[in-house]
Structure formats: structure tokens, C-alpha cells
Design an enzyme around this catalytic site. Structure first.
Site, short mmCIF file in Angstrom:
data_model
loop_
_atom_site.label_atom_id
_atom_site.label_comp_id
_atom_site.label_asym_id
_atom_site.label_seq_id
_atom_site.Cartn_x
_atom_site.Cartn_y
_atom_site.Cartn_z
N HIS A 269 39.73 49.65 67.43
CA HIS A 269 40.22 51.02 67.22
C HIS A 269 41.19 51.46 68.32
CE1 HIS A 269 37.58 52.13 63.81
NE2 HIS A 269 36.66 51.39 64.40
N ASP A 332 32.48 50.21 68.13
CA ASP A 332 32.22 49.91 66.72
C ASP A 332 33.32 49.05 66.11
OD1 ASP A 332 33.87 52.23 67.15
OD2 ASP A 332 33.87 52.53 64.97
N GLU A 333 32.95 48.38 65.05
CA GLU A 333 33.89 47.66 64.17
C GLU A 333 34.98 46.88 64.91
OE1 GLU A 333 33.94 50.61 60.32
OE2 GLU A 333 35.08 51.28 62.05
N SER A 334 34.58 46.16 65.97
CA SER A 334 35.55 45.37 66.71
C SER A 334 35.69 44.00 66.04
CB SER A 334 35.10 45.23 68.17
OG SER A 334 35.11 46.50 68.78
#
Ligand code: TNX
Length: 517
Positions: A269, A332-334
């Protein structure tokens, strides 16, 4: 008439006149009042107190003065009364409001309070100023709805008598606003703070950075905002907060006893940062700014020393303007970070945050790392990861996407929002419990609740309000009121009665058929 008889007559006459002046109190039932979050203990005494011109607001310790003024200011507008604010004198006179932070009551704790309303006075008693502030929110909900108005109303400002002893079940009751996907001005944030403070919310988490924008000025890395703050989802003009503006938000929140939690999301992100500084990329090439809504494609270069210099600078500057104890680092969501690099990265960032005197918060993926006992994990979608964090003694913030995501649509025809975690109508938002949500995570592991609003589809303050209200009232109650006192049928009736207040406040709420049928 003898002298004696004259005096006698005079005494009886004065008594007669003063009795004529004493109002006959209207019978009112405190039990019938629709307070959200529902107070822990409440006892009604069946009568009423009348707020009038002449009512004075007294406070017993100097640190209460700003809160006393805050109350006076709020009440003066709709009532038109002068409501002077004064330190308490020894004499207690009828018709006044007394604020006290001298209680030494172990039951109500830091944020709790006792509220006593008689025909003659209102008394708020708490251990700390924050408890007085929370009590004031209850008090406002007991007055007629017009008490929240920004215009004068000619009314009998009466409230029901009785006592309330109230304190929160959970210490952390938060809302998150994503200002990265779409940027929101300081004035919008302030309005949001005002609205959430009415329901005793005490944390506002600002998701300050994402692929689509970097929204907080960092003096040592100016291009983050100069370039990385330019755009937002859809390609419209973005924006950012100067450090002065951020400090203004922080102190506005502080005055309402809300802690600001800044989030710098990493190592994924991060497209906005990567686009602003080529050296943060493994290939030294800065990508274009991104205005779409995909996730998981960006990552900081976890091997480079400059990456950690960058993070140290960012966290140092942010910690210096953040009085609250927490800094959120995302995590998150790496999906573009190799797993072992992710672990190394989060571990390093954890040290940096601690070095700057703050407690780290991260989304539930961080539990793959050895977490320090002060690190807090925010459960959103991976129960096993949240459990793994709890087993490491990391405290958990509960934000289950299926029940607590404010960006989920209410139903299939909601014009805004996403639906990947399902539809969340007002009942679905309310009818769940923090301590029984994830097997193995009990009350003692949980710091509290947070409802996040991601803003891929949310562009204006009206949009924010539509997604947040009225669901937020339910989250506020889940965090504050013990489970044994909560049920949908009773809550629904209280929520129905909040409609008038939301309308007076001009809140663009979703008029759910499940509530107002
Ligand atoms: C997942 S929740 C995300 C966000 C999105 C959101 C949309 C989380 C930690 N990450 O990046 O905005 O879903 O609902």
C-alpha cells in the site's frame, strides 16, 4: 395589628409567594429515555429537573473548566440561556449543574461516571475529566432532541430524574477513516469528531497513506506530499494535511477526549511513496501515481538501508506531533513482498516505533512476526492470524470485516460501498459480540472495537455520513455496554428515537427499513 402579628403575616406571605414560584415538576421516567450506548446501571425517580435562565454550571477542580465551558457552549445555543460557568462554592443552590472530578470510585474507572439528577440539581461525579465528558454526552441525550441544534428553540428544557452509574466494557472504541483513497478536509474530520464523540467513541484512526495518496506532510521527505499527495482514486485532485493542520485535528480531538491514531501503511500500500522517491524502489525507478482501486501490487524495498532511514524519519516526525500512545503501521495485504522479507521488515519497524516511544498497531497479518507484548493487532479478516497474535500476548482490536466494515453496503442497492465481505445492515452491525467472535480470543485478550471506513467509493462528507450512520451507534454500544444488557429489540427502539437528533444534526444517515419500518 401588633408588631408580632405583622412579622408573622409577613413570614407566611413570603412562604406563600415562594411556594407559588416553585414549579410543580413534571413526572418523567428516566427508564424510558433512549440513551446510546445503553448505560450500565440506571435508576429512575419519576420526576424532572428544569434547566432555566439562572442555571449555573459549577466545576470542582480547575482541570474541569474547559469541559464545563464545552458543556455551557453546547447548551447555550439551543436554550438561549446564559449558563455561567464557575468554580464550585461551598453553598449548593437549587437549579444548578455540578461537575465533579473528585470521585474516588474504583467501579467506574477512568472513563466512567455517576450522574445524579434530582428536581433541584444535576450532579456529575467522575474520577477524571474524561469521565465528566462522557457523562455530558449522556446528559445531552436526556434533554429534548433540539439540545443538539445549532439554532435557538423555545422549549421546556426538562430532563428525567434518577441516577446513572456508567462505565465502558472496553477501553478502545474506535472509528477509522481512510483519507488516502479519497482526501477529506480538516473541517470534515472535525465534524466527524463531533459526531462520534456524542456516542462515547474515544479513538479516531486515520489511514493517512496508501497506494493512491500520501496525506501527511513529512518535513524531511517533502515530495511525499508534494507529489504523492496530488491525486486520489478516480484521478481527482488529492490533498494532504500540513503538520500544523494535523496538530489542529489532534487537539480538536483531545478536547473531545478522542485519541488520534495515525497510520502509515507499509510495506505494501505504498505506491504514493514509491512514486515520490525513486530510491525507495528496489530498481530505483519511481512508478506513476496510481488512481485505481487494486491492492497488493506495491512494496517498499525491504533490503535497502534507505528504506529504514525513511521509516525512521517518518515515524520520528509523526511521533513528535502525536500525543497518543499508538502508531499504526498497516502491514496488510503485502502481496508483493516475499514472506521472509515481510517478517524482517515488520520486525524492524516494530523496533523503530518503540524507539520513538510509541506502541505499534498493525493489521492481523503482523502476527507472523515475533510481536512485542506492547504491540497491538487489529483483526480484520484472518481469525487464525488474530489468534496467533493473542497467543503472543498481543492485545486485539476487533474489526471483523463481515460485521464492522463501514464501507460494506447495507444491501444490494446501496449506491456506495463494496460488498466483498457481505452486506451489513444495521442489525448485522449490532448483533454480534467481541469476546465470542474468534474462538480462543476472549475478553481479556481484547482491547476493544474499531469500525473502519475505507473510501474507494466514498467521496464526500455526505457519503461518509451515509456509510457511518446509523451503524456507528451500534458499534459504540458493543464497545461500551456489557453483552448481558444488549439486545436488538431494545436497541432498535432506542435507535428509532435517535432519528430526530440525527436529523437536527443534519446527518445524512441511512434510513434502514430494519429500524424505521
Ligand atoms: C481491505 S482491510 C483493505 C483495504 C481496502 C478494504 C476495502 C485492510 C487491512 N485492507 O486496503 O480498502 O479492504 O474494503
Amino acid at each position: 395589628m401588633t408588631h408580632y402579628r405583622l412579622i408573622h403575616f409577613f413570614l407566611w406571605f413570603t412562604l406563600f409567594v415562594s411556594c407559588q414560584q416553585k414549579r410543580i415538576a413534571t413526572p418523567m421516567d428516566l427508564e424510558q429515555e433512549a440513551v446510546i450506548p445503553k448505560p450500565v446501571h440506571l435508576e429512575a425517580t419519576g420526576s424532572s429537573f428544569l434547566l432555566e435562565e439562572g442555571t449555573t454550571i459549577f466545576y470542582d477542580t480547575p482541570q474541569l473548566e474547559p469541559t464545563a465551558n464545552h458543556l455551557a457552549k453546547a447548551l447555550r445555543i439551543p436554550t438561549g440561556f446564559s449558563l455561567p460557568v464557575q468554580p464550585t462554592t461551598s453553598k449548593i443552590a437549587s437549579g444548578n449543574i455540578y461537575l465533579k472530578a473528585s470521585n474516588k470510585d474504583s467501579v467506574v474507572g477512568e472513563e466512567g461516571y455517576q450522574l445524579k439528577i434530582t428536581e433541584d440539581f444535576i450532579e456529575v461525579d467522575a474520577n477524571a475529566t474524561v469521565g465528566v465528558f462522557r457523562a455530558i454526552q449522556t446528559l445531552k441525550q436526556l434533554f429534548p432532541p433540539e439540545i443538539v441544534s445549532s439554532q435557538h428553540h423555545q422549549k421546556q428544557w426538562e430532563i428525567a430524574t434518577g441516577t446513572i452509574t456508567d462505565y465502558p466494557e472496553f477501553a478502545y472504541r474506535g472509528v477509522m477513516l481512510d483519507v488516502a483513497r479519497h482526501f477529506f478536509e480538516v473541517e470534515d474530520i472535525k465534524r466527524l469528531i463531533d459526531l462520534i464523540s456524542l456516542y462515547k467513541i474515544n479513538m479516531l484512526h486515520l489511514h493517512l497513506t496508501d497506494d493512491q495518496g500520501w496525506r501527511i506532510a513529512i518535513t524531511s521527505w517533502p515530495n511525499l506530499t508534494a507529489h504523492g499527495g496530488k491525486t486520489e482514486v478516480g484521478g481527482t485532485e488529492g490533498g494532504f494535511y500540513t503538520q500544523e493542520q494535523y496538530k489542529d485535528i489532534v487537539s480538536y480531538a483531545q478536547e473531545r477526549f478522542i485519541t488520534i491514531i495515525p497510520e502509515i501503511d507499509m510495506p505494501g500500500h505504498t505506491n504514493a511513496a514509491l512514486a515520490s522517491y525513486a530510491e525507495l524502489n528496489c530498481d530505483d525507478k519511481a512508478p506513476e501515481l496510481y488512481t485505481g482501486t487494486k491492492v497488493g501490487f506495491s512494496t517498499l524495498c525491504t533490503h535497502k538501508e534507505i528504506t529504514y532511514t525513511f521509516i525512521d524519519d517518518v515515524i520520528r516526525e509523526l511521533a513528535a506531533i502525536t500525543p497518543g500512545p499508538y502508531i499504526h503501521i498497516g502491514g496488510d495485504e503485502s502481496h508483493s513482498t516475499v514472506h521472509k522479507d515481510y517478517v524482517y521488515f515488520i520486525d524492524s519497524v516494530q523496533n523503530i516505533v518503540n524507539k520513538h516511544g510509541k506502541q505499534m498497531i498493525g493489521w492481523d497479518e503482523i502476527s507472523d512476526v515475533d510481536l512485542q507484548p506492547t504491540t497491538i493487532t487489529q483483526f480484520w479478516v484472518h481469525p487464525q492470524k488474530a489468534l496467533k497474535a493473542a497467543q503472543q500476548k498481543s492485545k486485539i482490536i476487533m474489526s471483523p470485516a463481515k460485521n464492522a466494515y463501514l464501507d460494506m453496503k447495507y444491501d444490494s442497492i446501496t449506491p456506495l460501498g463494496l460488498d466483498w465481505a457481505g452486506y451489513i445492515d444495521v442489525d448485522t452491525a449490532y448483533t454480534w459480540d467481541l469476546s465470542s467472535y474468534v474462538e480462543g480470543i476472549g475478553k481479556e485478550d481484547i482491547l476493544g472495537i474499531e469500525a473502519p471506513l475505507w473510501t474507494e467509493t466514498v467521496k464526500t462528507m455526505e457519503d461518509i455520513e451515509y456509510m457511518i450512520f446509523p451503524r456507528l451507534l451500534g458499534y459504540a454500544e458493543i464497545g461500551w455496554t456489557p453483552k448481558a444488557l444488549r439486545n436488538w429489540k431494545d436497541y432498535k427502539v432506542r435507535l428509532q428515537k435517535q432519528k430526530e437528533r440525527l436529523e437536527i444534526l443534519n446527518v445524512n444517515y441511512y434510513p434502514s427499513k430494519r429500524v424505521w419500518d
